[in-house]
Design an enzyme around this catalytic site. Structure first.
Site, PDB file in Angstrom:
ATOM      1  N   LYS A  54       0.816  -1.219   0.000  1.00 18.69           N
ATOM      2  CA  LYS A  54       0.000   0.000   0.000  1.00 18.69           C
ATOM      3  C   LYS A  54       0.849   1.270   0.000  1.00 18.69           C
ATOM      4  CE  LYS A  54      -3.477  -0.577  -0.532  1.00 18.69           C
ATOM      5  NZ  LYS A  54      -4.075  -0.954  -1.845  1.00 18.69           N
ATOM      6  N   HIS A  82       6.790  -7.210  -2.677  1.00 17.89           N
ATOM      7  CA  HIS A  82       6.703  -6.592  -1.355  1.00 17.89           C
ATOM      8  C   HIS A  82       7.739  -7.181  -0.393  1.00 17.89           C
ATOM      9  CE1 HIS A  82       3.204  -4.421  -2.481  1.00 17.89           C
ATOM     10  NE2 HIS A  82       2.341  -5.420  -2.406  1.00 17.89           N
ATOM     11  N   SER A 126      -4.233   2.600   4.952  1.00 20.27           N
ATOM     12  CA  SER A 126      -4.488   1.966   3.664  1.00 20.27           C
ATOM     13  C   SER A 126      -4.416   0.447   3.776  1.00 20.27           C
ATOM     14  CB  SER A 126      -3.477   2.470   2.629  1.00 20.27           C
ATOM     15  OG  SER A 126      -3.795   2.006   1.341  1.00 20.27           O
TER      16      SER A 126
END
Length: 304
Positions: free
Chosen positions: A58, A118, A148
């Protein structure tokens, strides 16, 4: 080839399991979605011209993925942007099927290949370092990231159940979320930047403040020289409202995303944390933040 890749992507999401559970994986909170195929991910064969887009969840992953895809292929293959979802154009390295572990990466027909991840820096497959690949890292301030990530957990069936905001925030502070501690992630990549010349470290807040300037900086890092007209066209295409309405970037084609709960591209604001944090939560967060970030030169803005 396109249909083959599309079928692989769709099969990842058609039979959704129960919400995954977190567990400790080499010191990082993870789920089996990302560890069951660990050896195959680690053994992926990077190519010298690969570009890895690395972020904590995010932090603008899709945004920068779309910018890079437009920079490299917006003029030569414009049909890509109108017919192929971003998660197929820029596949997720970390999520692979055991039967065909790196198909989505291996079958990419483009050069360079744009790949997103990620993973914290210590988990990046060694071939990316051996091939001296270019890496674009995007970081976002912790408070907005937490908000988020909370809403992402509410709408994404591949995320652990986030619970109420207050409990999720405590888990975030402790690093008890998928891909672990935000603090370790952003600092680890920042430290790597000091020794890896092909790592471009970007800030989400800078992208919000002046998207055109950050595209120019990306071009300088990548050695690209698009015309002023092309840069402006890309800047317009990646504005928040355009990305949110675009079915090729808003993840509306992915069954695991429940857009009735929350949109994947939600607000794109700096400072939305103020609508979620209580005064007490903000003060507690700030105190903990100072302790964890005291020995780094890395600085973030929580408003602009």
């Amino acid at each position: 080839l396109l249909q083959h890749v599309k079928t692989n992507v769709e099969s990842l999401f058609t039979c959704l399991p129960p919400r995954p559970k977190l567990f400790d994986f080499h010191g990082v909170s993870m789920t089996k979605c990302f560890t069951d195929n660990w050896d195959n991910v680690q053994n992926v064969k990077a190519r010298p011209d690969d570009i890895l887009i690395a972020t904590y969840p995010k932090a603008g992953t899709t945004w920068v993925s779309q910018i890079l895809d437009l920079l490299y292929f917006g003029q030569t293959s414009p049909e890509r942007q109108s017919s192929i979802p971003i998660h197929m154009r820029v596949p997720f390295l970390d999520l692979c099927r055991p039967s065909q572990p790196t198909d989505l990466v291996d079958q990419l027909p483009t050069s360079p290949r744009l790949i997103k991840s990620h993973l914290p820096v210590q988990f990046v497959p060694k071939s990316f370092w051996e091939q001296n690949c270019r890496i674009v890292y995007v970081a976002r301030n912790a408070k907005d990231t937490a908000v988020s990530y909370f809403h992402f957990g509410r709408m994404n069936m591949f995320q652990p159940e986030p619970g109420e905001w207050s409990s999720f925030l405590q888990h975030f502070i402790q690093g008890e979320v998928v891909f672990g501690s935000w603090y370790d992630h952003v600092r680890g990549w920042w430290e790597k930047k000091q020794t890896h010349s092909k790592l471009h470290y970007m800030f989400y807040e800078d992208l919000i403040e002046d998207t055109g300037r950050e595209i120019d900086r990306l071009c300088s890092f990548l050695g690209l020289s698009p015309s002023a007209e092309e840069r402006e066209r890309i800047r317009g295409a990646v504005q928040f409202d355009n990305m949110k309405k675009n079915k090729m970037t808003n993840y509306s084609t992915v069954p695991s995303m429940d857009l009735k709960v929350s949109s994947f591209i939600r607000k794109g604001k700096v400072g939305d944390w103020k609508n979620h944090f209580t005064v007490a939560q903000s003060e507690q967060f700030d105190e903990d933040y100072k302790k964890k970030m005291k020995n780094t030169t890395l600085q973030f803005r929580t408003e602009i």
